[in-house]
Write a protein that holds these residues in place. Structure first.
Motif, short mmCIF file in Angstrom:
data_model
loop_
_atom_site.label_atom_id
_atom_site.label_comp_id
_atom_site.label_asym_id
_atom_site.label_seq_id
_atom_site.Cartn_x
_atom_site.Cartn_y
_atom_site.Cartn_z
N LEU A 1 0.82 -1.17 -0.30
CA LEU A 1 -0.07 0.13 -0.07
C LEU A 1 0.83 1.26 0.02
O LEU A 1 0.58 2.29 -0.69
CB LEU A 1 -0.91 -0.10 1.06
N ALA A 2 2.15 1.11 0.72
CA ALA A 2 2.87 2.48 0.73
C ALA A 2 3.27 2.59 -0.52
O ALA A 2 3.67 3.96 -1.05
CB ALA A 2 4.09 2.33 1.83
N GLN A 3 3.71 1.61 -1.32
CA GLN A 3 4.38 1.79 -2.65
C GLN A 3 3.30 2.35 -3.70
O GLN A 3 3.42 3.23 -4.62
CB GLN A 3 4.77 0.35 -3.23
N LEU A 4 1.96 1.93 -3.36
CA LEU A 4 1.01 2.30 -4.15
C LEU A 4 0.61 3.68 -3.98
O LEU A 4 0.41 4.43 -5.09
CB LEU A 4 -0.35 1.58 -3.85
N VAL A 5 0.78 4.45 -2.94
CA VAL A 5 0.57 5.78 -2.56
C VAL A 5 1.89 6.44 -3.42
O VAL A 5 1.52 7.60 -3.98
CB VAL A 5 0.85 5.90 -1.26
N VAL A 6 2.98 5.91 -3.17
CA VAL A 6 3.89 6.77 -4.14
C VAL A 6 3.93 6.82 -5.54
O VAL A 6 3.91 7.85 -6.32
CB VAL A 6 5.39 6.20 -3.79
N PHE A 7 3.38 5.42 -6.02
CA PHE A 7 3.07 5.47 -7.37
C PHE A 7 2.17 6.50 -7.98
O PHE A 7 2.35 6.96 -8.96
CB PHE A 7 2.88 3.99 -7.57
N VAL A 8 0.96 6.32 -7.28
CA VAL A 8 -0.22 7.16 -7.63
C VAL A 8 -0.16 8.69 -7.16
O VAL A 8 -0.76 9.42 -7.89
CB VAL A 8 -1.36 6.29 -7.18
N VAL B 1 10.85 9.77 -8.71
CA VAL B 1 11.82 8.59 -9.28
C VAL B 1 13.21 9.14 -8.76
O VAL B 1 14.04 8.19 -8.48
CB VAL B 1 11.82 8.82 -10.63
N ALA B 2 13.58 10.29 -8.30
CA ALA B 2 15.14 10.71 -8.26
C ALA B 2 15.17 10.09 -6.81
O ALA B 2 16.30 10.09 -6.58
CB ALA B 2 14.92 12.19 -8.16
N PHE B 3 14.21 10.16 -5.91
CA PHE B 3 14.43 9.96 -4.47
C PHE B 3 14.03 8.58 -4.14
O PHE B 3 14.67 8.06 -2.94
CB PHE B 3 13.76 11.03 -3.55
N PHE B 4 13.27 7.98 -4.71
CA PHE B 4 12.42 6.70 -4.26
C PHE B 4 12.52 5.66 -5.38
O PHE B 4 11.44 4.91 -5.31
CB PHE B 4 11.04 7.00 -3.78
N GLU C 1 14.34 3.18 -5.88
CA GLU C 1 14.56 1.61 -5.40
C GLU C 1 13.27 1.39 -4.90
O GLU C 1 13.00 -0.03 -4.64
CB GLU C 1 15.51 1.77 -4.31
N PHE C 2 12.50 2.34 -4.28
CA PHE C 2 11.38 1.68 -3.30
C PHE C 2 10.01 1.13 -3.92
O PHE C 2 9.33 0.47 -3.55
CB PHE C 2 10.74 3.09 -2.77
N TYR C 3 9.87 1.52 -5.20
CA TYR C 3 8.71 1.02 -5.90
C TYR C 3 8.72 0.57 -7.42
O TYR C 3 9.80 1.07 -7.86
CB TYR C 3 7.54 2.22 -5.97
N LEU C 4 7.92 -0.41 -7.80
CA LEU C 4 7.89 -0.84 -9.18
C LEU C 4 9.44 -1.17 -9.77
O LEU C 4 9.95 -0.88 -10.75
CB LEU C 4 7.50 0.16 -10.22
N ALA C 5 9.97 -2.21 -8.99
CA ALA C 5 11.12 -2.94 -9.57
C ALA C 5 10.74 -3.47 -10.79
O ALA C 5 9.85 -4.04 -11.14
CB ALA C 5 11.69 -4.00 -8.57
N GLY C 6 11.98 -3.42 -11.69
CA GLY C 6 11.79 -3.84 -12.98
C GLY C 6 11.10 -2.97 -14.12
O GLY C 6 11.31 -3.13 -15.30
N TYR C 7 10.87 -1.71 -13.50
CA TYR C 7 10.49 -0.58 -14.55
C TYR C 7 11.81 0.32 -14.45
O TYR C 7 12.12 0.41 -13.40
CB TYR C 7 9.34 0.14 -14.21
N SER C 8 12.13 0.61 -15.78
CA SER C 8 13.40 1.73 -15.64
C SER C 8 12.75 2.99 -15.24
O SER C 8 11.59 3.38 -15.10
CB SER C 8 13.56 1.90 -17.04
N VAL C 9 13.79 3.92 -15.27
CA VAL C 9 13.61 5.33 -14.55
C VAL C 9 12.70 6.03 -15.77
O VAL C 9 11.69 6.96 -15.49
CB VAL C 9 14.85 6.07 -14.48
N TYR C 10 13.12 5.78 -17.13
CA TYR C 10 12.09 6.25 -18.16
C TYR C 10 10.92 5.86 -18.12
O TYR C 10 9.97 6.75 -18.32
CB TYR C 10 12.86 6.05 -19.40
N LYS D 1 9.31 5.07 -15.56
CA LYS D 1 8.49 5.66 -14.49
C LYS D 1 8.31 6.95 -14.70
O LYS D 1 7.23 7.56 -14.18
CB LYS D 1 9.30 5.23 -13.01
N LEU D 2 8.99 7.70 -15.34
CA LEU D 2 8.67 9.19 -15.83
C LEU D 2 7.34 9.11 -16.67
O LEU D 2 6.62 9.92 -16.44
CB LEU D 2 10.20 9.78 -16.37
#
Ligand code: CTP
Ligand code: MG
Length: 175
Positions: A3-10, A66-69, A71-80, A82-83
């Motif tokens: 749930l914490a990762q979901l909050v960061v993602f959304v 993405v810059a600060f977290f 590592e925290f969410y969506l492992a397997g997705y690249s920075v790009y 996630k952007l």
């Protein structure tokens, strides 16, 4: 995602939805035009400045996340990726908000009249929908429990921040 990762993602979708209350105004997206039913297409509350500011802040918040977290969410997705997801969340939030207003106008609701589903839930559902359309495996990360959690939290945040915006005289109605 937990749930914490979901909050960061959304988060970018929530911010995109909130920012127009502060930065919106000026030209209407529907330019004051009426739909076939004689009602406004989107109404006077939907402005270009609101749309651009919502997308800009939503995307910027995604970049900071993405810059600060990273590592925290969506492992397997690249920075790009996630952007791009942050961009889609912001775009989806604004399109979903427009869709909600479009439906409210078709049902004859005046601007500002509350509608639980249109005001509080359609924007975040549209934002998530765009993300899942871009990357279907994302649905496995969210799931029905995650979706229910996001909708419930979106509702609670919406109630709280609209009441706050009303107290700060940013909105004329507390919803
Ligand atoms: N806003 C904006 N541009 C947008 C979305 C919102 O300028 N694209 C601003 C407007 O000042 C609006 C405020 O944010 O009054 C709150 O938006 P919202 O609650 O969606 O507007 P409502 O007045 O409730 O209109 P509607 O009935 O269409 O939901
Ligand atoms: Mg509203």
């Amino acid at each position: 995602m937990d749930l914490a990762q979901l909050v960061v993602f959304v988060f970018p979708a929530w911010l995109a939805n909130a920012v127009p209350v502060v930065f919106g105004g000026g030209n209407r997206i529907d330019w004051g035009k009426k739909f076939w039913d004689g009602q406004p297409v989107f109404g006077k509350s939907k402005t270009w400045r609101g749309l651009y500011s919502g997308m800009a802040f939503g995307f910027a918040s995604g970049a900071v996340i993405v810059a600060f977290f990273n590592e925290f969410y969506l492992a397997g997705y690249s920075v790009y990726e996630k952007l791009y997801l942050a961009f889609l969340l912001s775009l989806g939030a604004m399109l979903g908000d427009l869709l909600g207003s479009f439906i409210k106008r078709r049902r004859g609701f005046k601007e500002g009249r509350p509608s639980l589903v249109m005001d509080k839930l359609v924007f975040v559902a549209t934002a998530l929908g765009l993300c899942v359309a871009y990357s279907p495996p994302l649905w496995a990360e969210i799931g029905w429990t995650g979706l229910a959690f996001i909708l419930a939290l979106t509702y609670a945040l919406h109630v709280f921040f609209n009441a706050l915006a009303h107290r700060l005289k940013l909105k004329s109605v507390p919803w």
